[in-house]
Design a protein around this motif. Structure first.
Motif, PDB file in Angstrom:
ATOM      1  N   ARG A   1     -12.613 -15.827 -33.063  1.00 45.30           N
ATOM      2  CA  ARG A   1     -13.706 -15.698 -32.523  1.00 45.30           C
ATOM      3  C   ARG A   1     -15.110 -15.407 -33.508  1.00 45.30           C
ATOM      4  NH1 ARG A   1     -15.486 -13.452 -26.838  1.00 45.30           N
ATOM      5  NH2 ARG A   1     -17.647 -13.114 -27.243  1.00 45.30           N
ATOM      6  N   MET A   2     -14.861 -14.513 -34.173  1.00 46.39           N
ATOM      7  CA  MET A   2     -15.972 -13.952 -35.284  1.00 46.39           C
ATOM      8  C   MET A   2     -16.260 -15.377 -36.168  1.00 46.39           C
ATOM      9  SD  MET A   2     -18.180 -12.170 -36.443  1.00 46.39           S
ATOM     10  CE  MET A   2     -17.979 -10.348 -36.352  1.00 46.39           C
ATOM     11  N   ARG A   3     -15.214 -15.938 -36.579  1.00 44.73           N
ATOM     12  CA  ARG A   3     -15.150 -17.084 -37.441  1.00 44.73           C
ATOM     13  C   ARG A   3     -16.001 -18.279 -36.949  1.00 44.73           C
ATOM     14  NH1 ARG A   3      -9.853 -17.028 -38.297  1.00 44.73           N
ATOM     15  NH2 ARG A   3      -9.699 -19.027 -37.432  1.00 44.73           N
ATOM     16  N   TRP A   4     -15.929 -18.440 -35.470  1.00 45.52           N
ATOM     17  CA  TRP A   4     -16.602 -19.655 -34.876  1.00 45.52           C
ATOM     18  C   TRP A   4     -18.066 -18.998 -34.367  1.00 45.52           C
ATOM     19  CZ3 TRP A   4     -16.070 -24.427 -35.199  1.00 45.52           C
ATOM     20  CH2 TRP A   4     -14.650 -24.637 -35.525  1.00 45.52           C
ATOM     21  N   ARG A   5     -18.160 -17.864 -34.432  1.00 47.73           N
ATOM     22  CA  ARG A   5     -19.531 -17.093 -34.064  1.00 47.73           C
ATOM     23  C   ARG A   5     -20.418 -17.475 -35.346  1.00 47.73           C
ATOM     24  NH1 ARG A   5     -19.861 -11.297 -31.255  1.00 47.73           N
ATOM     25  NH2 ARG A   5     -22.054 -12.093 -31.432  1.00 47.73           N
ATOM     26  N   LEU A   6     -19.582 -17.449 -36.619  1.00 44.29           N
ATOM     27  CA  LEU A   6     -20.356 -17.538 -37.768  1.00 44.29           C
ATOM     28  C   LEU A   6     -20.748 -19.178 -38.006  1.00 44.29           C
ATOM     29  CD1 LEU A   6     -18.479 -15.373 -40.358  1.00 44.29           C
ATOM     30  CD2 LEU A   6     -20.953 -15.125 -39.703  1.00 44.29           C
ATOM     31  N   ALA A   7     -19.659 -19.881 -37.804  1.00 43.00           N
ATOM     32  CA  ALA A   7     -19.856 -21.318 -38.083  1.00 43.00           C
ATOM     33  C   ALA A   7     -20.808 -22.177 -36.867  1.00 43.00           C
ATOM     34  CB  ALA A   7     -18.250 -21.922 -37.976  1.00 43.00           C
ATOM     35  N   VAL A   8     -20.867 -21.640 -35.859  1.00 40.80           N
ATOM     36  CA  VAL A   8     -21.435 -22.535 -34.841  1.00 40.80           C
ATOM     37  C   VAL A   8     -23.114 -22.696 -35.365  1.00 40.80           C
ATOM     38  CG1 VAL A   8     -22.457 -22.651 -32.634  1.00 40.80           C
ATOM     39  CG2 VAL A   8     -19.854 -22.315 -32.953  1.00 40.80           C
ATOM     40  N   PRO A   9     -23.891 -21.694 -35.487  1.00 37.85           N
ATOM     41  CA  PRO A   9     -24.901 -21.754 -36.112  1.00 37.85           C
ATOM     42  C   PRO A   9     -25.256 -22.333 -37.424  1.00 37.85           C
ATOM     43  CG  PRO A   9     -24.558 -19.481 -35.611  1.00 37.85           C
ATOM     44  CD  PRO A   9     -23.323 -20.391 -35.427  1.00 37.85           C
ATOM     45  N   LEU A  10     -24.368 -22.350 -38.281  1.00 35.97           N
ATOM     46  CA  LEU A  10     -24.410 -23.124 -39.497  1.00 35.97           C
ATOM     47  C   LEU A  10     -23.908 -24.525 -39.272  1.00 35.97           C
ATOM     48  CD1 LEU A  10     -22.581 -20.360 -41.662  1.00 35.97           C
ATOM     49  CD2 LEU A  10     -24.936 -20.669 -41.777  1.00 35.97           C
ATOM     50  N   ILE A  11     -22.952 -24.981 -38.339  1.00 39.49           N
ATOM     51  CA  ILE A  11     -22.921 -26.252 -38.147  1.00 39.49           C
ATOM     52  C   ILE A  11     -24.165 -26.752 -37.550  1.00 39.49           C
ATOM     53  CG2 ILE A  11     -21.606 -27.871 -36.664  1.00 39.49           C
ATOM     54  CD1 ILE A  11     -19.268 -25.872 -37.112  1.00 39.49           C
ATOM     55  N   GLY A  12     -24.823 -26.101 -36.690  1.00 41.24           N
ATOM     56  CA  GLY A  12     -26.150 -26.705 -35.974  1.00 41.24           C
ATOM     57  C   GLY A  12     -27.300 -26.735 -37.182  1.00 41.24           C
ATOM     58  N   LEU A  13     -27.417 -26.109 -38.060  1.00 37.10           N
ATOM     59  CA  LEU A  13     -28.498 -26.030 -38.832  1.00 37.10           C
ATOM     60  C   LEU A  13     -28.074 -27.156 -39.849  1.00 37.10           C
ATOM     61  CD1 LEU A  13     -28.864 -22.411 -39.946  1.00 37.10           C
ATOM     62  CD2 LEU A  13     -30.806 -23.951 -38.782  1.00 37.10           C
ATOM     63  N   SER A  14     -26.680 -27.297 -40.154  1.00 38.67           N
ATOM     64  CA  SER A  14     -26.215 -28.543 -41.065  1.00 38.67           C
ATOM     65  C   SER A  14     -26.477 -29.836 -40.467  1.00 38.67           C
ATOM     66  CB  SER A  14     -24.862 -28.383 -41.273  1.00 38.67           C
ATOM     67  OG  SER A  14     -24.641 -27.350 -42.215  1.00 38.67           O
ATOM     68  N   LEU A  15     -26.155 -29.836 -39.291  1.00 40.19           N
ATOM     69  CA  LEU A  15     -26.572 -31.014 -38.248  1.00 40.19           C
ATOM     70  C   LEU A  15     -28.075 -31.632 -38.252  1.00 40.19           C
ATOM     71  CD1 LEU A  15     -24.052 -30.854 -35.502  1.00 40.19           C
ATOM     72  CD2 LEU A  15     -23.777 -32.636 -37.429  1.00 40.19           C
TER      73      LEU A  15
END
Length: 95
Positions: free
Chosen positions: A6-20
Motif C-alpha cells: 500500500r505504501m509503495r503504491w501511495r508513492l508510485a501513483v503521484p509519480l506515475i501521474g506526473l510522468s504521464l
C-alpha cells in the motif's frame, strides 16, 4: 522502515501521474509535428520520449517491485531522467 504494498503504491501513483503528464504530450507532439522538422530535431525528440518513457517505467516499478525500504534509488533515477529530458529539450530548442 518496512514498506508494504500500500505504501509503495501511495508513492508510485503521484509519480506515475506526473510522468504521464509529461510523457503523453511529448509523444503526441513528436508524432504530430514529425514532418515539420529536420532529422536532428526528430532525433532529439526521440531521445526525450525515451527518457520520459524510462521515467514512467521507473514510477510503475516503484509500485510493482517489492522492497523493504523506500526506493530512493528509483526516485533519484526518475529525477535524473527528468533532468536529462529537460537538458535535451533545451538543446533541441537551440537547433
Amino acid at each position: 522502515m518496512a514498506v508494504n504494498a500500500r505504501m509503495r503504491w501511495r508513492l508510485a501513483v503521484p509519480l506515475i501521474g506526473l510522468s504521464l503528464l509529461m510523457t503523453v504530450p511529448v509523444i503526441y507532439g513528436t508524432w504530430v509535428f514529425w514532418s515539420d522538422f529536420g532529422n536532428t530535431y526528430r532525433s532529439l525528440s526521440i531521445i526525450i520520449c525515451l527518457a520520459l518513457v524510462a521515467q514512467l517505467a521507473l514510477a510503475v516499478s516503484i509500485g510493482v517491485r517489492p522492497t523493504r525500504d523506500v526506493p530512493w534509488l528509483r526516485i533519484g533515477l526518475m529525477a535524473v531522467t527528468f533532468l536529462v529530458a529537460c537538458g535535451v529539450a533545451a538543446v533541441r530548442r537551440s537547433v
